[in-house]
Write a protein that holds these residues in place. Sequence first.
Motif, PDB file in Angstrom:
ATOM      1  N   UNK A   1      37.771  31.963  42.663  1.00 22.69           N
ATOM      2  CA  UNK A   1      39.047  32.489  43.119  1.00 22.69           C
ATOM      3  C   UNK A   1      39.988  32.675  41.943  1.00 22.69           C
ATOM      4  N   UNK A   2      40.781  33.741  42.064  1.00 19.90           N
ATOM      5  CA  UNK A   2      41.764  34.004  41.032  1.00 19.90           C
ATOM      6  C   UNK A   2      41.244  34.785  39.838  1.00 19.90           C
ATOM      7  N   UNK A   3      39.939  35.034  39.788  1.00 19.47           N
ATOM      8  CA  UNK A   3      39.370  35.756  38.648  1.00 19.47           C
ATOM      9  C   UNK A   3      39.737  37.234  38.727  1.00 19.47           C
ATOM     10  N   UNK A   4      40.202  37.778  37.625  1.00 17.54           N
ATOM     11  CA  UNK A   4      40.498  39.200  37.554  1.00 17.54           C
ATOM     12  C   UNK A   4      39.199  39.963  37.346  1.00 17.54           C
ATOM     13  N   UNK A   5      39.024  41.014  38.132  1.00 16.05           N
ATOM     14  CA  UNK A   5      37.819  41.841  38.050  1.00 16.05           C
ATOM     15  C   UNK A   5      38.218  43.301  38.224  1.00 16.05           C
ATOM     16  N   UNK A   6      37.260  44.170  38.020  1.00 19.43           N
ATOM     17  CA  UNK A   6      37.423  45.580  38.372  1.00 19.43           C
ATOM     18  C   UNK A   6      36.497  45.831  39.548  1.00 19.43           C
ATOM     19  N   UNK A   7      36.965  46.625  40.517  1.00 19.97           N
ATOM     20  CA  UNK A   7      36.173  46.925  41.706  1.00 19.97           C
ATOM     21  C   UNK A   7      35.991  48.436  41.806  1.00 19.97           C
ATOM     22  N   UNK A   8      34.775  48.862  42.154  1.00 24.04           N
ATOM     23  CA  UNK A   8      34.490  50.280  42.292  1.00 24.04           C
ATOM     24  C   UNK A   8      35.047  50.788  43.612  1.00 24.04           C
ATOM     25  N   UNK A   9      35.749  51.898  43.580  1.00 23.34           N
ATOM     26  CA  UNK A   9      36.272  52.547  44.774  1.00 23.34           C
ATOM     27  C   UNK A   9      35.441  53.786  45.064  1.00 23.34           C
ATOM     28  N   UNK A  10      34.714  53.762  46.180  1.00 20.67           N
ATOM     29  CA  UNK A  10      33.919  54.938  46.574  1.00 20.67           C
ATOM     30  C   UNK A  10      34.833  56.109  46.911  1.00 20.67           C
ATOM     31  N   UNK A  11      35.970  55.829  47.560  1.00 22.55           N
ATOM     32  CA  UNK A  11      36.851  56.924  47.972  1.00 22.55           C
ATOM     33  C   UNK A  11      37.526  57.599  46.783  1.00 22.55           C
ATOM     34  N   UNK A  12      37.807  56.835  45.730  1.00 21.98           N
ATOM     35  CA  UNK A  12      38.459  57.398  44.539  1.00 21.98           C
ATOM     36  C   UNK A  12      37.471  57.759  43.435  1.00 21.98           C
ATOM     37  N   UNK A  13      36.237  57.303  43.585  1.00 17.18           N
ATOM     38  CA  UNK A  13      35.197  57.511  42.562  1.00 17.18           C
ATOM     39  C   UNK A  13      35.658  57.035  41.190  1.00 17.18           C
ATOM     40  N   UNK A  14      36.222  55.824  41.176  1.00 21.70           N
ATOM     41  CA  UNK A  14      36.692  55.245  39.913  1.00 21.70           C
ATOM     42  C   UNK A  14      36.755  53.725  40.052  1.00 21.70           C
ATOM     43  N   UNK A  15      36.889  53.071  38.923  1.00 20.28           N
ATOM     44  CA  UNK A  15      37.073  51.621  38.900  1.00 20.28           C
ATOM     45  C   UNK A  15      38.552  51.306  39.087  1.00 20.28           C
ATOM     46  N   UNK A  16      38.853  50.327  39.929  1.00 21.89           N
ATOM     47  CA  UNK A  16      40.215  49.844  40.144  1.00 21.89           C
ATOM     48  C   UNK A  16      40.368  48.597  39.271  1.00 21.89           C
ATOM     49  N   UNK A  17      41.310  48.644  38.348  1.00 30.73           N
ATOM     50  CA  UNK A  17      41.405  47.600  37.320  1.00 30.73           C
ATOM     51  C   UNK A  17      42.237  46.387  37.725  1.00 30.73           C
ATOM     52  N   UNK A  18      42.986  46.466  38.825  1.00 27.03           N
ATOM     53  CA  UNK A  18      43.906  45.368  39.134  1.00 27.03           C
ATOM     54  C   UNK A  18      43.407  44.429  40.227  1.00 27.03           C
ATOM     55  N   UNK A  19      42.105  44.317  40.390  1.00 25.80           N
ATOM     56  CA  UNK A  19      41.539  43.487  41.453  1.00 25.80           C
ATOM     57  C   UNK A  19      41.472  42.016  41.055  1.00 25.80           C
ATOM     58  N   UNK A  20      41.604  41.167  42.071  1.00 25.84           N
ATOM     59  CA  UNK A  20      41.518  39.716  41.889  1.00 25.84           C
ATOM     60  C   UNK A  20      40.656  39.159  43.013  1.00 25.84           C
TER      61      UNK A  20
END
Length: 82
Positions: A1-20
């Motif tokens: 918990x609390x780890x910052x990650x990037x998550x892939x968005x299928x709808x945007x076809x890009x990585x979302x950089x502000x995920x936790x």
Amino acid sequence: RGEKVEVWSNSRCTWIADAVVVEAPGADCLIDGYSIPKGAIKVSYSSGCKWIMPEDIPKHIRKPVAEPPSAAGAGRGRPLPG
């Protein structure tokens, strides 16, 4: 918990950089009425939140990639998930 990650968005076809990571159950469980398997993670990000199942983590979650200062604003240019 609390780890910052990037998550892939299928709808945007890009990585979302502000995920936790906000949930990461260590055993199969029931959360908010949903059956969640051990190893799944829930991530929260600017557009909302979602569960990533264990088998999808390698394709949809990654550690943040630091950009060199000279590349700031030049676009991420990172490969799509395979």
